[in-house]
Design a protein around this motif. Sequence first.
Motif, PDB file in Angstrom:
ATOM      1  N   GLY A   1      16.906  12.743  -2.608  1.00  0.00           N
ATOM      2  CA  GLY A   1      17.764  11.708  -2.035  1.00  0.00           C
ATOM      3  C   GLY A   1      17.121  10.896  -0.928  1.00  0.00           C
ATOM      4  O   GLY A   1      17.817  10.190  -0.195  1.00  0.00           O
ATOM      5  N   LEU A   2      15.797  10.956  -0.821  1.00  0.00           N
ATOM      6  CA  LEU A   2      15.101  10.241   0.245  1.00  0.00           C
ATOM      7  C   LEU A   2      14.570   8.904  -0.239  1.00  0.00           C
ATOM      8  O   LEU A   2      14.181   8.753  -1.392  1.00  0.00           O
ATOM      9  CB  LEU A   2      13.940  11.092   0.770  1.00  0.00           C
ATOM     10  N   ARG A   3      14.545   7.947   0.667  1.00  0.00           N
ATOM     11  CA  ARG A   3      13.895   6.655   0.424  1.00  0.00           C
ATOM     12  C   ARG A   3      12.423   6.860   0.739  1.00  0.00           C
ATOM     13  O   ARG A   3      12.068   7.436   1.758  1.00  0.00           O
ATOM     14  CB  ARG A   3      14.510   5.609   1.352  1.00  0.00           C
ATOM     15  N   THR A   4      11.516   6.421  -0.147  1.00  0.00           N
ATOM     16  CA  THR A   4      10.095   6.717   0.018  1.00  0.00           C
ATOM     17  C   THR A   4       9.239   5.475   0.156  1.00  0.00           C
ATOM     18  O   THR A   4       9.605   4.395  -0.300  1.00  0.00           O
ATOM     19  CB  THR A   4       9.556   7.551  -1.161  1.00  0.00           C
ATOM     20  N   TRP A   5       8.087   5.683   0.776  1.00  0.00           N
ATOM     21  CA  TRP A   5       7.045   4.660   0.844  1.00  0.00           C
ATOM     22  C   TRP A   5       5.732   5.335   1.209  1.00  0.00           C
ATOM     23  O   TRP A   5       5.714   6.464   1.673  1.00  0.00           O
ATOM     24  CB  TRP A   5       7.394   3.542   1.838  1.00  0.00           C
ATOM     25  N   VAL A   6       4.650   4.628   0.972  1.00  0.00           N
ATOM     26  CA  VAL A   6       3.318   5.098   1.341  1.00  0.00           C
ATOM     27  C   VAL A   6       2.754   4.089   2.324  1.00  0.00           C
ATOM     28  O   VAL A   6       2.733   2.889   2.058  1.00  0.00           O
ATOM     29  CB  VAL A   6       2.401   5.217   0.103  1.00  0.00           C
ATOM     30  N   ASP A   7       2.300   4.574   3.477  1.00  0.00           N
ATOM     31  CA  ASP A   7       1.768   3.653   4.485  1.00  0.00           C
ATOM     32  C   ASP A   7       0.301   3.309   4.193  1.00  0.00           C
ATOM     33  O   ASP A   7      -0.279   3.787   3.224  1.00  0.00           O
ATOM     34  CB  ASP A   7       1.981   4.198   5.907  1.00  0.00           C
ATOM     35  N   GLN A   8      -0.281   2.480   5.028  1.00  0.00           N
ATOM     36  CA  GLN A   8      -1.632   1.984   4.773  1.00  0.00           C
ATOM     37  C   GLN A   8      -2.714   3.042   4.928  1.00  0.00           C
ATOM     38  O   GLN A   8      -3.844   2.825   4.512  1.00  0.00           O
ATOM     39  CB  GLN A   8      -1.928   0.791   5.675  1.00  0.00           C
ATOM     40  N   MET A   9      -2.395   4.202   5.488  1.00  0.00           N
ATOM     41  CA  MET A   9      -3.367   5.286   5.597  1.00  0.00           C
ATOM     42  C   MET A   9      -3.192   6.298   4.471  1.00  0.00           C
ATOM     43  O   MET A   9      -3.938   7.254   4.363  1.00  0.00           O
ATOM     44  CB  MET A   9      -3.247   5.974   6.964  1.00  0.00           C
ATOM     45  N   GLY A  10      -2.210   6.073   3.598  1.00  0.00           N
ATOM     46  CA  GLY A  10      -1.991   6.967   2.468  1.00  0.00           C
ATOM     47  C   GLY A  10      -1.040   8.105   2.746  1.00  0.00           C
ATOM     48  O   GLY A  10      -0.909   9.013   1.928  1.00  0.00           O
TER      49      GLY A  10
ATOM     50  N   PRO B   1      18.400  10.414  11.710  1.00  0.00           N
ATOM     51  CA  PRO B   1      17.471  10.299  10.581  1.00  0.00           C
ATOM     52  C   PRO B   1      16.514  11.494  10.533  1.00  0.00           C
ATOM     53  O   PRO B   1      16.159  12.056  11.568  1.00  0.00           O
ATOM     54  CB  PRO B   1      16.699   9.013  10.890  1.00  0.00           C
ATOM     55  N   VAL B   2      16.137  11.852   9.337  1.00  0.00           N
ATOM     56  CA  VAL B   2      15.112  12.874   9.123  1.00  0.00           C
ATOM     57  C   VAL B   2      14.067  12.260   8.202  1.00  0.00           C
ATOM     58  O   VAL B   2      14.404  11.658   7.183  1.00  0.00           O
ATOM     59  CB  VAL B   2      15.697  14.158   8.494  1.00  0.00           C
ATOM     60  N   GLU B   3      12.814  12.408   8.590  1.00  0.00           N
ATOM     61  CA  GLU B   3      11.719  11.848   7.803  1.00  0.00           C
ATOM     62  C   GLU B   3      10.710  12.946   7.507  1.00  0.00           C
ATOM     63  O   GLU B   3      10.237  13.626   8.411  1.00  0.00           O
ATOM     64  CB  GLU B   3      11.058  10.717   8.584  1.00  0.00           C
ATOM     65  N   VAL B   4      10.426  13.114   6.230  1.00  0.00           N
ATOM     66  CA  VAL B   4       9.382  14.031   5.795  1.00  0.00           C
ATOM     67  C   VAL B   4       8.116  13.206   5.634  1.00  0.00           C
ATOM     68  O   VAL B   4       8.137  12.146   5.014  1.00  0.00           O
ATOM     69  CB  VAL B   4       9.734  14.702   4.448  1.00  0.00           C
ATOM     70  N   ILE B   5       7.013  13.699   6.200  1.00  0.00           N
ATOM     71  CA  ILE B   5       5.741  13.007   6.053  1.00  0.00           C
ATOM     72  C   ILE B   5       4.719  13.968   5.454  1.00  0.00           C
ATOM     73  O   ILE B   5       4.540  15.083   5.941  1.00  0.00           O
ATOM     74  CB  ILE B   5       5.204  12.463   7.388  1.00  0.00           C
ATOM     75  N   ALA B   6       4.093  13.528   4.377  1.00  0.00           N
ATOM     76  CA  ALA B   6       2.963  14.246   3.783  1.00  0.00           C
ATOM     77  C   ALA B   6       1.719  13.484   4.227  1.00  0.00           C
ATOM     78  O   ALA B   6       1.410  12.406   3.712  1.00  0.00           O
ATOM     79  CB  ALA B   6       3.086  14.279   2.267  1.00  0.00           C
ATOM     80  N   PHE B   7       1.043  14.034   5.225  1.00  0.00           N
ATOM     81  CA  PHE B   7      -0.092  13.342   5.833  1.00  0.00           C
ATOM     82  C   PHE B   7      -1.329  13.377   4.939  1.00  0.00           C
ATOM     83  O   PHE B   7      -1.620  14.370   4.279  1.00  0.00           O
ATOM     84  CB  PHE B   7      -0.447  13.983   7.180  1.00  0.00           C
ATOM     85  N   SER B   8      -2.084  12.296   4.990  1.00  0.00           N
ATOM     86  CA  SER B   8      -3.344  12.209   4.254  1.00  0.00           C
ATOM     87  C   SER B   8      -4.513  12.617   5.150  1.00  0.00           C
ATOM     88  O   SER B   8      -4.463  12.460   6.367  1.00  0.00           O
ATOM     89  CB  SER B   8      -3.562  10.776   3.761  1.00  0.00           C
ATOM     90  N   ASP B   9      -5.525  13.156   4.552  1.00  0.00           N
ATOM     91  CA  ASP B   9      -6.822  13.458   5.170  1.00  0.00           C
ATOM     92  C   ASP B   9      -6.757  14.028   6.582  1.00  0.00           C
ATOM     93  O   ASP B   9      -7.384  13.526   7.509  1.00  0.00           O
ATOM     94  CB  ASP B   9      -7.719  12.228   5.139  1.00  0.00           C
ATOM     95  N   GLU B  10      -6.010  15.116   6.731  1.00  0.00           N
ATOM     96  CA  GLU B  10      -5.940  15.810   8.024  1.00  0.00           C
ATOM     97  C   GLU B  10      -7.144  16.719   8.254  1.00  0.00           C
ATOM     98  O   GLU B  10      -7.551  16.943   9.377  1.00  0.00           O
ATOM     99  CB  GLU B  10      -4.663  16.651   8.116  1.00  0.00           C
ATOM    100  N   GLU B  11      -7.693  17.260   7.182  1.00  0.00           N
ATOM    101  CA  GLU B  11      -8.773  18.237   7.298  1.00  0.00           C
ATOM    102  C   GLU B  11     -10.154  17.600   7.433  1.00  0.00           C
ATOM    103  O   GLU B  11     -11.122  18.282   7.707  1.00  0.00           O
ATOM    104  CB  GLU B  11      -8.765  19.173   6.084  1.00  0.00           C
ATOM    105  N   GLY B  12     -10.250  16.305   7.197  1.00  0.00           N
ATOM    106  CA  GLY B  12     -11.536  15.630   7.360  1.00  0.00           C
ATOM    107  C   GLY B  12     -12.507  15.823   6.216  1.00  0.00           C
ATOM    108  O   GLY B  12     -13.702  15.595   6.376  1.00  0.00           O
ATOM    109  N   VAL B  13     -12.014  16.225   5.058  1.00  0.00           N
ATOM    110  CA  VAL B  13     -12.896  16.486   3.927  1.00  0.00           C
ATOM    111  C   VAL B  13     -13.483  15.192   3.375  1.00  0.00           C
ATOM    112  O   VAL B  13     -14.678  15.095   3.138  1.00  0.00           O
ATOM    113  CB  VAL B  13     -12.145  17.257   2.817  1.00  0.00           C
ATOM    114  N   ARG B  14     -12.651  14.207   3.184  1.00  0.00           N
ATOM    115  CA  ARG B  14     -13.098  12.978   2.519  1.00  0.00           C
ATOM    116  C   ARG B  14     -13.992  12.127   3.409  1.00  0.00           C
ATOM    117  O   ARG B  14     -15.061  11.696   3.005  1.00  0.00           O
ATOM    118  CB  ARG B  14     -11.867  12.173   2.079  1.00  0.00           C
TER     119      ARG B  14
END
Length: 133
Positions: A15-24, A83-96
Amino acid sequence: MRAINLIRKWMEDAGLRTWVDQMGNVHGRVDGANANAEALLIGSHMDTVVDAGMFDGSLGIVSAISALKALHVNGKLQTLKRPVEVIAFSDEEGVRFQTTFLGSGAVAGILPATTLEISDKRFHLGTFWLYFW
């Protein structure tokens, strides 16, 4: 991209509204009863490293989405006081790109502009996400 699309589907099913930001970073949000209140941010990172914890990152994302889906299924998602926002962060571990906290640093507004000059074998970080969007 497959992971981003799958996470977005899970968020939308909750039931969440989604988007992907410019950092992925993948965002899923519900405004609740007071859309103007400060949001509660929950989630974790999508990437991992060899020999990391078995559920490192992914458990924080799945748990957050699952909790909101339970509220959605029970018709209580819109009754949240803020509001509650779930964020799945990109490239936190520095692998890429061999630097850490890219996704969360961008969301927090503390990512130095010089970080965008970093390159990997295929892409310059400043133009990496534009390639996909």
